[in-house]
Design an enzyme around this catalytic site. Structure first.
Site, PDB file in Angstrom:
ATOM      1  N   LEU A 389       0.818  -1.211   0.000  1.00  0.00           N
ATOM      2  CA  LEU A 389       0.000   0.000   0.000  1.00  0.00           C
ATOM      3  C   LEU A 389       0.854   1.263   0.000  1.00  0.00           C
ATOM      4  O   LEU A 389       0.550   2.234  -0.700  1.00  0.00           O
ATOM      5  CB  LEU A 389      -0.942  -0.005   1.206  1.00  0.00           C
ATOM      6  N   HIS A 390       1.936   1.268   0.779  1.00  0.00           N
ATOM      7  CA  HIS A 390       2.835   2.426   0.770  1.00  0.00           C
ATOM      8  C   HIS A 390       3.477   2.607  -0.604  1.00  0.00           C
ATOM      9  O   HIS A 390       3.591   3.734  -1.106  1.00  0.00           O
ATOM     10  CB  HIS A 390       3.920   2.259   1.838  1.00  0.00           C
ATOM     11  N   GLU A 391       3.904   1.510  -1.205  1.00  0.00           N
ATOM     12  CA  GLU A 391       4.523   1.587  -2.519  1.00  0.00           C
ATOM     13  C   GLU A 391       3.516   2.047  -3.565  1.00  0.00           C
ATOM     14  O   GLU A 391       3.874   2.781  -4.503  1.00  0.00           O
ATOM     15  CB  GLU A 391       5.102   0.227  -2.902  1.00  0.00           C
TER      16      GLU A 391
END
Length: 459
Positions: A389-391
């Site tokens: 999700l961060h990526e």
């Protein structure tokens, strides 16, 4: 000769005589029982008496008392929080004054050189089409009611369980994909693109939590009539939490508008300082990243990045979340703990972002454990889920999929395993805690700096 010998021997008055001297120097209003004790000087004289008693209780060598410095006493003795704030409030003011003077110098230097006080180009590109961005935020919020509608149709027997389940999963993916698709098809710069992607991800986590909690309680025997509460769901969408609770949340009685205005002023000040750091120290390096040596880039940028990281944390977790909690009368405001004292990386993950940590533990990690996976595998899957999700947010913001952030976050698993082993060996000694905490801070500052170096050279 007797006077000089007494001086060299360090002869002092006896305890009774010195205490009597302190008491006798007090005014009659502070020592008598029949006189008003609310005299303005009574508290001061009482403190003098307490200080005399405190000095008498200290060990004494000749005419000197064994006393530590102020900082040592604060560090080694159990000082109450109110006394600690009272003793250190001046240092807090000095830090803010130094910040203000330093950034005032930047403004004055720009004016002297014939430039505008601040670089407005980056600001104009960051707020371009702000009404359209706000509209996208509203559409993301409004589309969240689709999931409540699907479950309501299932409760009314208009949809079967399997069909409702398929529609919920499909709409959940669309809730995350459609805003990201809209960003990729447009030409918005990094800041508005990051804002929309982060907002879409936040509501993706909220709705995922809502679906998971409703399904879990439904299989435990709770009817959908009890689980589906329109007011509770609407409150959940605006509350600063990612975990849905069927029984509701702790609430405050009213909105403290003075407190909220104070948070708003703090947020504006933090945004201004962060903007100056970005335009004065970071953007010049980003624009010349290909011409600067990697080591020079990292060494030059690591301090501004560290300050920016800390200010960003304060802005999100201390100002914005508390502001939303105040407006929504949300009572549980433990958004972070003392993560700056972390000695292991899992301690940092537990403390620095409590809303996301609670979501990952109660929704992702617990589901993995129920599926029969081991603790290590469940933890690895949870970190991988968060890393993806961060990526995704960074990939959409920079319009490049490079997996740099995901790879860096996946190194947390071996770091957690290694540091926990060292922790058991050292048994939490003070020296080990200091070394581990220093290593932790270097990792925190170096990681974002390396990411900025990589992305600035490719963007």
């Amino acid at each position: 000769m007797r006077v000089w010998s007494n001086i060299f021997r360090g002869v002092l008055p006896k305890k009774r005589e010195k205490l009597q001297t302190c008491v006798s120097s007090m005014p009659l209003a502070a020592t008598s029982n029949g006189v008003d004790q609310g005299h303005p000087d009574s508290n001061l004289e009482r403190k003098k008496l307490e200080s005399c008693n405190e000095e008498e209780s200290l060990p004494r060598i000749s005419s000197c008392y064994l006393r530590d410095s102020m900082i040592t006493r604060l560090r080694t003795q159990g000082i109450p929080q109110d006394d600690l704030i009272r003793k250190l409030f001046g240092l807090n003011n000095v830090i803010w004054v130094l910040f203000a003077l330093y950034f005032l110098r930047l403004l004055v230097v720009r004016i002297i050189h014939g430039l505008s006080p601040v670089c407005v180009d980056f600001l104009l590109t960051s707020i371009c089409d702000a009404p359209k961005i706000i509209l996208i935020f509203g559409l993301i919020w409004a589309s969240s009611y689709t999931f409540f509608l699907i479950l309501s149709l299932e409760r009314l027997k208009f949809l079967s369980y399997n069909l409702a389940n398929i529609l919920l999963r499909l709409c959940l993916l669309l809730l995350l994909i459609l805003p990201c698709k809209w960003i990729l098809s447009s030409e918005y710069p990094v800041v508005p693109s990051f804002s929309v992607a982060a907002q879409a991800t936040c509501y993706f986590l909220k709705i995922h939590s809502f679906i998971a909690v409703v399904e879990r309680e439904y299989w435990r025997g709770t009817s959908l009539d009890v689980l589906l509460n329109w007011r509770m769901f609407s409150y959940f969408l605006i509350a600063p939490t990612l975990v849905y609770r069927v029984k509701g949340y702790p609430r405050t009685k009213k909105i403290r508008w003075k407190y909220f205005i104070g948070l708003f002023i703090q947020g504006c000040g933090l945004l201004f300082v962060m903007y100056l750091i970005m335009t004065e120290y970071m953007l010049p390096l980003f624009h010349n990243a290909l011409d600067i040596h990697s080591v020079e880039f990292v060494v030059t940028l690591i301090v501004p990045t560290g300050i920016f990281y800390l200010l960003f944390f304060i802005l999100i977790f201390e100002v914005m979340l508390n502001g939303f909690a105040e407006l929504s009368c949300f009572g549980d405001r433990l958004f972070y703990e003392d993560w700056w004292n972390s000695v292991t990386h899992d301690e940092f993950l537990r403390k620095w972002n409590r809303p996301v940590y609670n979501y990952l533990m109660k929704i992702v990690y617990s589901h993995g454990r129920k599926m029969g996976t081991s603790k290590l595998n469940a933890m690895t899957l949870t970190i991988a889920y968060s890393s993806v999700l961060h990526e995704l947010v960074l990939a959409v913001s920079f319009r490049r999929l490079r997996l740099y952030l995901m790879s860096l976050m996946m190194t947390q698993t071996p770091l957690i395993w290694l540091m926990n082993i060292l922790l058991r060996i050292q048994e939490r000694t003070r020296v080990y805690r200091q070394i581990s905490n220093i290593f932790f801070w270097n990792y925190i500052f170096l990681g974002p700096t390396l990411l900025m170096l990589i992305y600035s050279r490719e963007y």
